[in-house]
Design an enzyme around this catalytic site. Structure first.
Site, short mmCIF file in Angstrom:
data_model
loop_
_atom_site.label_atom_id
_atom_site.label_comp_id
_atom_site.label_asym_id
_atom_site.label_seq_id
_atom_site.Cartn_x
_atom_site.Cartn_y
_atom_site.Cartn_z
N ASP A 1 0.84 -1.19 0.00
CA ASP A 1 0.00 0.00 0.00
C ASP A 1 0.88 1.25 0.00
O ASP A 1 1.89 1.29 0.72
CB ASP A 1 -0.90 0.02 1.23
CG ASP A 1 -1.93 -1.08 1.22
OD1 ASP A 1 -2.13 -1.68 0.15
OD2 ASP A 1 -2.54 -1.36 2.27
N SER B 1 5.66 3.97 10.30
CA SER B 1 5.67 2.79 9.45
C SER B 1 4.27 2.18 9.43
O SER B 1 3.48 2.35 10.35
CB SER B 1 6.67 1.75 9.97
OG SER B 1 6.26 1.24 11.22
N LYS B 2 3.99 1.44 8.35
CA LYS B 2 2.68 0.81 8.21
C LYS B 2 2.46 -0.28 9.25
O LYS B 2 1.33 -0.60 9.59
CB LYS B 2 2.54 0.24 6.79
CG LYS B 2 2.34 1.31 5.73
CD LYS B 2 2.22 0.74 4.34
CE LYS B 2 3.56 0.48 3.72
NZ LYS B 2 3.46 0.15 2.28
N ARG B 3 3.54 -0.82 9.79
CA ARG B 3 3.42 -1.86 10.81
C ARG B 3 2.98 -1.28 12.14
O ARG B 3 2.23 -1.89 12.89
CB ARG B 3 4.76 -2.58 10.97
CG ARG B 3 4.76 -3.72 11.98
CD ARG B 3 6.06 -4.49 11.92
NE ARG B 3 7.20 -3.61 12.13
CZ ARG B 3 7.66 -3.25 13.33
NH1 ARG B 3 7.05 -3.69 14.42
NH2 ARG B 3 8.71 -2.47 13.45
N LYS B 4 3.43 -0.05 12.45
CA LYS B 4 3.14 0.57 13.75
C LYS B 4 1.97 1.53 13.72
O LYS B 4 1.32 1.76 14.75
CB LYS B 4 4.37 1.33 14.24
CG LYS B 4 5.50 0.47 14.78
CD LYS B 4 6.58 1.36 15.38
CE LYS B 4 7.68 0.55 16.03
NZ LYS B 4 8.69 1.44 16.66
#
Length: 508
Positions: free
Chosen positions: A22, A258-261
């Site tokens: 994304d 970040s997209k993870r966090k």
């Protein structure tokens, strides 16, 4: 072989995302500052897709990049979808472009083949770490033929190509934002992978040169790579562009966003949550740029892209990594929502109401008229378009299907039944069965409704106004929080209002 750079009357800037997932909000952030300067200077803005990381490549990611940047209004002059004089604009379609540059570096002795296996490189790094030595390639393959290297351990039959970094390479460079910058000494960087794809470091230099890029604007995480790139320019006899390294966007704990966090790192998240593109553009500018200073010395935080571009100055970009302040974005989005023309606001609500199941397809004329009335009630009350869904939904549900939420029901006082009885009596005559008898709809308006209810409940029952109407709100909207009560009753009409009041009363 040196291909002359593209010619342009003004500066040429680019953004070069990788289609590996994304789109990141950083892509919009970088695009904004690149585009602002390009438009101010009468230059060109180029979108290039850097898709040489085939292991992480995702097929739909490129289209998402196009869609989200177009949604933000950050349009480009050249790119894979619009073409341009220096096509192709996808790195995977330019593989034949890079090989001559690699061959030239090999011929000059500025690069060499490396046959080390990944296992051998991992062992080398672990040994360096144990001995507390600087990590980096140990040049085992440098100066050796394939046959000589094959006689040693850790040999791979498919080599990569590494650039030979001199020990005396210049590590200082001038940055448009940061001034003189010192960067760490690079090791012998891989420039061509075993699969024949160039690494970022070679491809970015070749593409920027061939496309005539005059200014490279990217995140500060690339500062350490800039000496490698400048060295490649020097080895190939090319003129380097100017560099500007933007501060990284950070979470509240100051870690890199970040997209993870953080879901806000995903650019499509802002569309899904109902943020206006113009508000997000304004917010991204403010993250690294000061408010607009007016002639009277006052500061203004709300401004258009055109105003930002007209006044843009690299020296004003703050190099300190900004915190991604969601409260600030929520406030700014609310400002932009309140400034929308009523018709525009209503139109922007429609996709969210359809996705939320409030409307089924395009609204009828009657539904559209009601929606416009409801939109006028909520425009000053929401921070994102998505917040409209629970506020609008009660106006488009059948009276007998309205569900009173548990928190709304739990919040009812012991006298809720008496309040509802008083409301029903004040809003219409009561027949022998105790049901509300519909009167004329012609005098059914918010002013009349409020006057009748205040007289019956606030004055008649002695209940303070702030506590008086909770049961009515729960009955009419099914929620503890709703648009203005009396105006909501007017929009629903007398029949629906009385039916909903009676349904809650009967359930107590």
């Amino acid at each position: 072989m040196t291909i002359p750079p593209a010619e342009s009357a003004g500066p040429r800037l680019r953004v070069a995302p990788s289609p590996t997932g994304d789109p990141h909000v950083g892509t919009a952030y970088m695009s904004l500052f690149n585009l602002a300067f390009a438009r101010q200077q009468g230059g060109r803005f180029i979108l290039r897709i850097e898709d040489t990381d085939r292991a992480r490549f995702r097929e739909d990611s490129e289209e998402q990049v196009f869609d989200t940047l177009h949604w933000l209004g950050l349009t480009w002059d050249e790119g894979p979808d619009v073409g341009g004089p220096y096509a192709p604009y996808r790195q995977s379609e330019r593989l034949d472009t890079y090989r001559p540059y690699v061959d030239r570096l090999l011929e000059q002795g500025d690069a060499y083949h490396c046959y080390c296996t990944p296992e051998r490189l991992q062992e080398m790094r672990e040994r360096q770490q144990r001995l507390k030595q600087p990590t980096g390639y140990d040049r085992l393959c440098h100066g050796k033929s394939r046959e000589e290297r094959a006689r040693l351990d850790g040999f791979s039959d498919t080599p990569v190509v590494r650039m030979l970094v001199p020990t005396d390479v210049e590590l200082r460079f001038t940055d448009l934002i940061r001034g003189d910058v010192n960067a760490p000494h690079p090791d012998d960087q891989v420039i061509l992978k075993a699969d024949g794809f160039p690494t970022y470091h070679l491809a970015v230099v070749v593409d920027d040169h061939e496309m005539g890029i005059t200014h490279v604007v990217r995140g500060e995480e690339w500062i350490s790579s800039t000496p490698k790139h400048l060295l490649l320019y020097r080895m190939l006899g090319l003129t380097p562009p100017a560099f500007a390294h933007m501060p990284l966007l950070r979470n509240e704990d100051k870690s890199k966003i970040s997209k993870r966090k953080n879901p806000a790192a995903r650019l499509t998240w802002f569309q899904e949550e109902g943020y206006l593109p113009e508000a997000l553009v304004n917010f991204l500018a403010l993250l690294a740029y000061p408010p607009m200073t007016e002639t009277d010395g006052s500061d203004r935080e709300v401004f258009t892209f055109g105003e930002f571009s007209d006044r843009f100055d690299w020296s004003k970009v703050n190099p300190v990594g900004p915190i991604f302040d969601m409260k600030k974005l929520q406030w700014l989005n609310g400002v932009y929502i309140r400034e929308l023309e009523p018709g525009d606001f209503t139109a922007r609500l429609l996709p969210f109401l359809e996705d939320g199941g409030v409307l089924s397809g395009a609204p009828s004329l009657g539904e559209l008229g009601r929606l416009k009335d409801v939109a006028a009630l909520i425009q000053t009350r929401i921070g994102t378009l998505l917040e409209s869904v629970p506020l609008v939904a009660p106006f488009f549900v059948a009276d007998d299907a309205l569900v009173v939420a548990e928190d709304a029901r739990a919040g009812l006082a012991d006298n809720a039944g008496e309040v509802l009885d008083a409301a029903l009596a004040s809003l219409g005559p009561i027949d022998d069965a105790g049901r509300g008898v519909l009167g004329s709809e012609s005098d059914w308006n918010g002013v009349v409704i409020e006057a009748a209810l205040r007289e019956a409940i606030v004055d008649g029952m002695g209940i303070k106004a702030r506590f008086a109407f909770g049961p009515l709100r729960a009955a009419v909207s099914g929620a503890r929080i709703s648009p203005p009560l009396f105006e909501s009753m007017e929009i629903l009409g007398k029949h629906s209002t009385m039916t909903r009041l009676r349904r809650l009363r009967d359930s107590l």
